[in-house]
Design a protein around this motif. Structure first.
Motif, PDB file in Angstrom:
ATOM      1  N   ILE A  32     -58.290  50.626  -2.042  1.00 10.17           N
ATOM      2  CA  ILE A  32     -58.539  51.239  -3.464  1.00 10.17           C
ATOM      3  C   ILE A  32     -59.553  52.245  -3.031  1.00 10.17           C
ATOM      4  N   LEU A  33     -60.802  52.143  -2.508  1.00 10.15           N
ATOM      5  CA  LEU A  33     -61.703  53.337  -2.196  1.00 10.15           C
ATOM      6  C   LEU A  33     -61.465  54.453  -1.237  1.00 10.15           C
ATOM      7  N   ASN A  34     -60.591  53.760  -0.617  1.00 10.21           N
ATOM      8  CA  ASN A  34     -60.661  55.370   0.165  1.00 10.21           C
ATOM      9  C   ASN A  34     -59.036  55.984  -0.400  1.00 10.21           C
ATOM     10  N   PHE A  35     -58.262  55.310  -0.980  1.00  8.37           N
ATOM     11  CA  PHE A  35     -57.601  55.688  -1.675  1.00  8.37           C
ATOM     12  C   PHE A  35     -58.084  56.871  -3.033  1.00  8.37           C
ATOM     13  N   ALA A  36     -59.038  56.333  -3.440  1.00  8.22           N
ATOM     14  CA  ALA A  36     -59.833  56.959  -4.353  1.00  8.22           C
ATOM     15  C   ALA A  36     -60.897  58.138  -3.993  1.00  8.22           C
ATOM     16  N   ASN A  37     -61.417  58.479  -2.641  1.00 15.92           N
ATOM     17  CA  ASN A  37     -61.876  59.430  -2.062  1.00 15.92           C
ATOM     18  C   ASN A  37     -61.349  60.470  -1.198  1.00 15.92           C
ATOM     19  N   LYS A  38     -59.901  60.118  -0.684  1.00 15.50           N
ATOM     20  CA  LYS A  38     -58.944  60.900  -0.466  1.00 15.50           C
ATOM     21  C   LYS A  38     -58.727  61.701  -1.562  1.00 15.50           C
ATOM     22  N   GLN A  39     -58.677  61.373  -2.753  1.00 11.39           N
ATOM     23  CA  GLN A  39     -58.052  61.701  -4.058  1.00 11.39           C
ATOM     24  C   GLN A  39     -58.394  62.563  -4.991  1.00 11.39           C
ATOM     25  N   LYS A  40     -60.746  62.697  -4.588  1.00  9.35           N
ATOM     26  CA  LYS A  40     -61.325  63.045  -4.806  1.00  9.35           C
ATOM     27  C   LYS A  40     -61.595  62.737  -6.181  1.00  9.35           C
ATOM     28  N   LEU A  41     -61.382  61.614  -5.655  1.00 10.58           N
ATOM     29  CA  LEU A  41     -61.809  61.198  -7.834  1.00 10.58           C
ATOM     30  C   LEU A  41     -63.347  60.940  -7.944  1.00 10.58           C
ATOM     31  N   LYS A  42     -63.668  60.898  -9.109  1.00 14.80           N
ATOM     32  CA  LYS A  42     -64.642  60.648  -9.720  1.00 14.80           C
ATOM     33  C   LYS A  42     -64.543  59.588 -10.626  1.00 14.80           C
ATOM     34  N   TRP A  43     -66.223  58.056 -10.149  1.00 19.18           N
ATOM     35  CA  TRP A  43     -65.751  57.004 -11.933  1.00 19.18           C
ATOM     36  C   TRP A  43     -67.854  56.928 -11.317  1.00 19.18           C
ATOM     37  N   ARG A  44     -67.270  55.851 -12.553  1.00 21.74           N
ATOM     38  CA  ARG A  44     -68.929  55.876 -13.065  1.00 21.74           C
ATOM     39  C   ARG A  44     -69.139  53.945 -11.592  1.00 21.74           C
ATOM     40  N   GLU A  45     -70.212  54.402 -11.891  1.00 21.58           N
ATOM     41  CA  GLU A  45     -70.844  53.063 -10.672  1.00 21.58           C
ATOM     42  C   GLU A  45     -71.670  52.354 -11.281  1.00 21.58           C
ATOM     43  N   ASP A  46     -71.333  51.135 -12.646  1.00 22.44           N
ATOM     44  CA  ASP A  46     -72.337  50.230 -12.938  1.00 22.44           C
ATOM     45  C   ASP A  46     -73.256  49.785 -12.203  1.00 22.44           C
ATOM     46  N   ALA A  80     -57.264  46.091 -13.769  1.00 26.20           N
ATOM     47  CA  ALA A  80     -57.276  46.293 -12.773  1.00 26.20           C
ATOM     48  C   ALA A  80     -57.446  45.251 -11.358  1.00 26.20           C
ATOM     49  N   HIS A  81     -57.861  44.115 -11.414  1.00 21.03           N
ATOM     50  CA  HIS A  81     -57.982  42.905 -10.418  1.00 21.03           C
ATOM     51  C   HIS A  81     -57.106  43.425  -9.490  1.00 21.03           C
ATOM     52  N   HIS A  82     -58.133  43.446  -8.241  1.00 16.88           N
ATOM     53  CA  HIS A  82     -57.733  43.719  -7.119  1.00 16.88           C
ATOM     54  C   HIS A  82     -57.680  42.524  -6.412  1.00 16.88           C
ATOM     55  N   SER A  83     -56.990  42.512  -4.828  1.00 16.43           N
ATOM     56  CA  SER A  83     -56.961  41.316  -4.143  1.00 16.43           C
ATOM     57  C   SER A  83     -58.817  40.196  -3.470  1.00 16.43           C
ATOM     58  N   LEU A 111     -50.809  49.411 -22.606  1.00 17.03           N
ATOM     59  CA  LEU A 111     -52.516  50.220 -22.365  1.00 17.03           C
ATOM     60  C   LEU A 111     -53.203  49.754 -21.092  1.00 17.03           C
ATOM     61  N   ILE A 112     -54.084  50.295 -20.645  1.00 24.01           N
ATOM     62  CA  ILE A 112     -54.858  50.268 -19.898  1.00 24.01           C
ATOM     63  C   ILE A 112     -56.614  50.104 -19.771  1.00 24.01           C
ATOM     64  N   ALA A 113     -57.036  48.530 -19.575  1.00 24.79           N
ATOM     65  CA  ALA A 113     -58.258  48.763 -19.923  1.00 24.79           C
ATOM     66  C   ALA A 113     -59.009  49.042 -18.888  1.00 24.79           C
ATOM     67  N   CYS A 114     -59.430  50.699 -19.324  1.00 23.28           N
ATOM     68  CA  CYS A 114     -60.902  50.877 -18.210  1.00 23.28           C
ATOM     69  C   CYS A 114     -62.113  51.759 -18.489  1.00 23.28           C
ATOM     70  N   SER A 115     -62.840  50.499 -17.369  1.00 23.57           N
ATOM     71  CA  SER A 115     -64.233  50.743 -17.859  1.00 23.57           C
ATOM     72  C   SER A 115     -64.599  52.028 -17.146  1.00 23.57           C
ATOM     73  N   GLY A 116     -64.433  52.682 -16.810  1.00 25.90           N
ATOM     74  CA  GLY A 116     -64.568  53.911 -15.794  1.00 25.90           C
ATOM     75  C   GLY A 116     -65.019  54.026 -14.911  1.00 25.90           C
ATOM     76  N   GLY A 117     -65.337  52.438 -14.502  1.00 21.03           N
ATOM     77  CA  GLY A 117     -65.310  52.170 -13.055  1.00 21.03           C
ATOM     78  C   GLY A 117     -64.170  52.508 -11.310  1.00 21.03           C
ATOM     79  N   LEU A 118     -64.221  52.702 -10.561  1.00 22.40           N
ATOM     80  CA  LEU A 118     -63.257  52.626  -9.246  1.00 22.40           C
ATOM     81  C   LEU A 118     -61.847  52.124  -9.382  1.00 22.40           C
ATOM     82  N   ASP A 119     -61.942  51.121 -10.085  1.00 17.53           N
ATOM     83  CA  ASP A 119     -60.814  49.831  -9.588  1.00 17.53           C
ATOM     84  C   ASP A 119     -59.922  50.483 -10.488  1.00 17.53           C
ATOM     85  N   SER A 120     -60.294  51.357 -12.513  1.00 18.60           N
ATOM     86  CA  SER A 120     -59.652  51.388 -13.239  1.00 18.60           C
ATOM     87  C   SER A 120     -59.131  52.442 -13.448  1.00 18.60           C
TER      88      SER A 120
END
Length: 447
Positions: free
Chosen positions: A177-191, A132-135, A32-41
């Motif tokens: 993580i941000l570079n991956f999202a931008n290159k993948q053209k992902l959308k996310w929500r900013e809190d 989605a905790h990261h370094s 089960l993925i805990a997803c807030s809708g933010g970049l990391d999740s």
């Protein structure tokens, strides 16, 4: 979700290798993925989808940002639909919960979501919950704990696996993580609340960490290396703690642990030893704990759940129990069994005397005055020890028996009127012993 861009194969491969080497159980699990809708999740969801893991998505609406919170929920629902994952949501009255439980908003939100995730795992039979905790989160947590004066455990970072919770992005930085999202053209929500520096974590994220990274470009890599050393040190200490407890913890009365002060001093630093021995019992006043070693007998230090008592050459550790020193139990003649705090008393008439021990006595029933009374001992009590002539104060008896302060607190007496029949679990009274003239033998046991 999008098809994988060629330039993102390296991060995906690193993630895949990390799962294979450190978290292989995820490939065969329901997660089960805990997803807030933010970049990391969102990136975590994308990576799990690309690896074709079996997952559902859970989203918490904390109701703290009005329409913005509701839009987050709609967005995460659309992500779940796009990857064909089960979507689970809930709404929390976070501010009310924080007020009712006297917590900060952040701590209340954390408690609410983790409790909900555990419930979902049971209800829907998920093996693990991924966050989605990261370094960079690890670095923030380290600095927060460092500022609060925490012990080594607070400086070893966020655990990668903690019960059912798994954090597979911990090796990766926010930048990766941000570079991956931008290159993948992902959308996310900013809190929007993440921009505010009124919270300590955000202040560290926006004001402190950029300065550290600016001073040393390799700061995050160096931090991860240091964190690994700290984790190894923590594991070594835990392995030594087992040996320390085996050497210093001595068996004693039920639910009481004795710690030899003599042996404690042999280790050279009693404060450090006591910290590792007692931190899991809730103790925090370490100056008081250290001073009790040289204090007079009777000195006590309390945590919320336990207490530590100085008793001659020992420290006595025990759970805090309800104060019941003034409670009495009346036992009518027809009663054959009664429960008291130290166990269950049983009464049975028998034809002859059997084996006796500290849990079993035989008395002359005709000498008893009913109702019998069970009570705690008090200063000035005396009895006539079975097998001896004359009377003896209980305080002197306890001293001769070398009972600890805590053990004396747990002593109960079985009485006939004002006379003691039995110091339960210790010694019977001579006045009620069986004689050749005895016609009714009463067997009394404590279990």
């Amino acid at each position: 979700m999008k098809n994988l861009k060629p330039e993102n194969k390296s991060l995906l491969q690193e993630f895949k290798n990390h799962i294979a080497n450190r978290l292989p159980f995820l490939k065969e699990s329901r997660i089960l993925i805990a997803c807030s809708g933010g970049l990391d999740s969102i990136v975590l969801t994308e990576l799990c989808d690309l690896l074709k893991l079996d997952f559902g998505i859970a989203h918490c609406n904390f109701g703290l940002r009005g329409d913005e919170s509701d839009e987050d929920e709609k967005f995460v629902k659309s992500i779940a639909e796009s990857v064909g994952a089960l979507f689970l949501k809930t709404h929390f009255e976070t501010e009310k919960y924080a007020k009712d439980h006297q917590l900060s908003i952040q701590m209340a939100a954390r408690e609410l979501r983790y409790n909900w995730f555990k419930d979902l795992a049971i209800e829907f039979q998920y093996d693990y919950v991924l966050t989605a905790h990261h370094s960079d989160d690890n670095l923030e947590t380290f600095l927060i704990n460092l500022s609060r004066g925490t012990g080594l455990e607070g400086l070893t970072g966020i655990p990668e696996v903690n019960e059912i919770f798994v954090r597979p992005l911990l090796p990766f930085s926010r930048e990766e993580i941000l570079n991956f999202a931008n290159k993948q053209k992902l959308k996310w929500r900013e809190d929007s609340s993440n921009k505010s520096t009124k919270y300590l974590r955000n202040k560290i994220r926006h004001d402190v960490i950029p300065e550290l990274k600016g001073i040393t470009p390799q700061f995050l890599n160096n931090f991860n290396t240091t964190l690994e050393y700290l984790q190894q040190s923590s594991q070594f200490i835990k392995s030594q703690l087992f040996r320390l407890k085996k050497d210093l913890f001595e068996p004693s009365e039920i639910d009481i642990v004795k710690i030899s002060i003599t042996k404690l001093r042999e280790y050279g630093n009693p404060r450090i030893c006591l910290y590792f021995l007692l931190k899991d019992y809730g103790f925090k006043a370490w100056n008081d704990v250290e001073q009790i070693v040289t204090a007079q007998s009777g000195k006590q230090v309390f945590s919320e759940t336990h207490r530590l008592v100085k008793d001659r050459e020992y420290l006595l550790l025990s759970p805090i129990v309800e104060e019941i020193s003034d409670r009495n139990y009346k036992i009518p003649e027809e009663e054959s069994m009664i429960m008291i705090p130290s166990g269950t008393l049983k009464f049975k008439e028998v034809a002859e005397i059997g084996p006796t021990d500290f849990k079993t006595i035989f008395v002359d029933k005709e000498k008893l005055k009913y109702p019998l009374i069970v009570r705690k001992w008090k200063e000035g009590d005396y009895f006539y020890p079975l097998g001896m002539t004359g009377k003896k104060k209980l305080s002197k008896f306890f001293k001769d028996e070398k009972l600890s302060l805590l053990a004396k607190e747990r002593v109960w007496l079985l009485c006939s009127g004002k006379e003691i029949i039995w110091i339960i679990n210790y010694r019977a009274d001579n006045r009620f012993k069986i004689t050749p003239q005895t016609k009714q033998i009463l067997k009394i046991t404590i279990t």
